[in-house]
Design a protein around this motif. Structure first.
Motif, short mmCIF file in Angstrom:
data_model
loop_
_atom_site.label_atom_id
_atom_site.label_comp_id
_atom_site.label_asym_id
_atom_site.label_seq_id
_atom_site.Cartn_x
_atom_site.Cartn_y
_atom_site.Cartn_z
N TYR A 129 -17.22 5.23 65.95
CA TYR A 129 -15.68 5.88 65.37
C TYR A 129 -14.84 5.41 66.61
CZ TYR A 129 -17.34 8.44 61.30
OH TYR A 129 -17.67 8.71 59.95
N LEU A 130 -13.61 5.19 66.19
CA LEU A 130 -12.54 5.00 67.20
C LEU A 130 -11.77 6.46 67.47
CD1 LEU A 130 -10.88 3.08 69.15
CD2 LEU A 130 -9.18 3.12 67.18
N VAL A 131 -11.88 6.94 68.59
CA VAL A 131 -11.17 8.29 68.70
C VAL A 131 -9.85 8.03 69.06
CG1 VAL A 131 -11.15 10.42 70.20
CG2 VAL A 131 -13.40 9.47 69.71
N ILE A 132 -8.80 8.72 68.32
CA ILE A 132 -7.55 8.52 68.54
C ILE A 132 -6.69 9.93 68.68
CG2 ILE A 132 -5.48 7.26 67.27
CD1 ILE A 132 -7.42 5.97 65.37
N GLU A 133 -5.90 9.76 69.69
CA GLU A 133 -4.88 10.94 69.99
C GLU A 133 -4.23 11.15 68.64
OE1 GLU A 133 -1.73 12.44 73.41
OE2 GLU A 133 -2.29 10.20 73.15
N SER A 134 -3.98 12.38 68.41
CA SER A 134 -3.13 12.73 66.96
C SER A 134 -1.61 12.80 67.65
CB SER A 134 -3.60 14.04 66.48
OG SER A 134 -4.70 13.96 66.01
N ILE A 135 -0.83 12.44 66.68
CA ILE A 135 0.56 12.43 66.84
C ILE A 135 1.20 13.93 66.64
CG2 ILE A 135 2.92 11.49 66.45
CD1 ILE A 135 0.86 9.43 67.34
N LEU B 260 10.44 13.77 63.03
CA LEU B 260 9.44 12.92 63.23
C LEU B 260 8.98 12.70 61.80
CD1 LEU B 260 7.20 11.35 64.72
CD2 LEU B 260 5.55 13.37 64.78
N TYR B 261 9.09 11.45 61.42
CA TYR B 261 8.81 10.89 60.08
C TYR B 261 7.74 9.69 60.12
CZ TYR B 261 13.60 12.29 59.05
OH TYR B 261 14.75 13.41 59.07
N GLU B 262 6.96 9.64 58.98
CA GLU B 262 5.86 8.86 58.99
C GLU B 262 6.20 7.93 57.43
OE1 GLU B 262 1.09 7.93 58.72
OE2 GLU B 262 1.87 10.06 59.09
N GLY B 263 6.37 6.68 57.37
CA GLY B 263 6.56 5.92 56.44
C GLY B 263 5.24 5.36 55.90
N ALA B 264 4.98 5.62 54.54
CA ALA B 264 4.08 5.10 53.82
C ALA B 264 4.13 3.53 53.69
CB ALA B 264 3.85 5.59 52.42
N TYR B 265 2.91 2.90 53.40
CA TYR B 265 2.98 1.31 53.29
C TYR B 265 3.85 0.97 52.34
CZ TYR B 265 1.28 -3.17 53.22
OH TYR B 265 1.28 -4.84 53.56
N GLY B 266 4.74 0.01 52.74
CA GLY B 266 5.93 -0.69 52.00
C GLY B 266 7.09 -0.03 51.75
N PHE C 254 9.44 8.91 52.83
CA PHE C 254 8.98 9.28 54.36
C PHE C 254 8.32 10.62 54.20
CE2 PHE C 254 11.47 5.41 55.11
CZ PHE C 254 11.25 4.89 56.21
N ASP C 255 7.28 10.72 55.09
CA ASP C 255 6.53 12.04 55.13
C ASP C 255 7.21 12.47 56.25
OD1 ASP C 255 4.69 11.71 53.36
OD2 ASP C 255 3.09 10.81 54.56
N TYR C 256 7.58 13.99 56.26
CA TYR C 256 8.24 14.59 57.23
C TYR C 256 7.25 15.34 58.05
CZ TYR C 256 11.86 17.90 59.41
OH TYR C 256 12.50 18.18 60.57
N ASP C 257 6.85 14.92 59.16
CA ASP C 257 5.69 15.60 60.10
C ASP C 257 6.36 16.74 60.66
OD1 ASP C 257 4.13 13.78 59.03
OD2 ASP C 257 3.99 12.47 60.82
N ARG C 258 7.33 16.72 61.39
CA ARG C 258 7.90 17.90 62.14
C ARG C 258 9.38 17.73 62.46
NH1 ARG C 258 8.85 17.39 67.07
NH2 ARG C 258 8.38 19.44 67.79
N GLY C 259 9.87 18.80 62.94
CA GLY C 259 11.26 18.83 63.21
C GLY C 259 11.92 20.04 62.79
#
Length: 168
Positions: free
Chosen positions: A69-75, A91-97, A108-113
């Motif tokens: 597995y690739l270990v990735i630091e979480s945002i 902090l937003y995250e956009g879905a593909y497209g 856009f997913d609203y991750d925090r703020g």
């Protein structure tokens, strides 16, 4: 196919591993070389573009081997504090497209703020992008978007041929 995992080390108490409170174990099922994502994140970081730290792990759980597995630091807050002195913004995250267009802002997913219902910053950027590219509009956009960082991100995505990023 093997599943990916998100691990919250604080789920059952206060725990950290190498300064991380959350990690992602990426199954790498779309990368048969197992190096593309590692190299891309490394390239982003080398170019000064915010990107998570990465490494590899051979995962075994309760005697069952799941493989590499690739270990990735979480945002998360820890990640944000590494890259920015002020982490109070959204902090937003956009879905593909998804693009910064007024009819897609809700995707856009609203991750925090500060306020998960306030997307006025994205609507403001969208309005500027929908208008003419005047000097005034470019100055307004520069107030809302760190253009140097944005352009660096786009350049690294192009060089890495990042198919799951924002330049596609």
């Amino acid at each position: 196919q093997k599943c990916g995992w998100k691990i919250d080390l604080n789920r059952l108490g206060s725990h950290e591993w190498r300064g991380l409170k959350k990690i992602t174990l990426n199954n790498m099922v779309q990368d048969y070389t197992y190096v593309h994502e590692y190299m891309a994140y490394t390239l982003f970081r080398a170019a000064g573009v915010p990107a998570p730290r990465v490494g590899y792990a051979w995962v075994t759980l309760n005697g069952t081997e799941y493989g590499l597995y690739l270990v990735i630091e979480s945002i998360d807050e820890s990640f944000l504090e590494q890259w920015w002195t002020d982490t109070s913004g959204a902090l937003y995250e956009g879905a593909y497209g998804v693009d910064v267009q007024s009819d897609e802002i809700g995707s856009f997913d609203y991750d925090r703020g500060p306020d998960s219902t306030d997307r006025s910053d994205l609507y403001a950027v969208s309005a500027i992008l929908d208008g003419d590219a005047t000097d005034e509009a470019i100055a307004e956009l520069d107030e809302l978007v760190d253009m140097d960082e944005f352009l660096s991100n786009m350049a690294v995505e192009a060089v890495a041929m990042h198919w799951d990023g924002y330049t596609t």
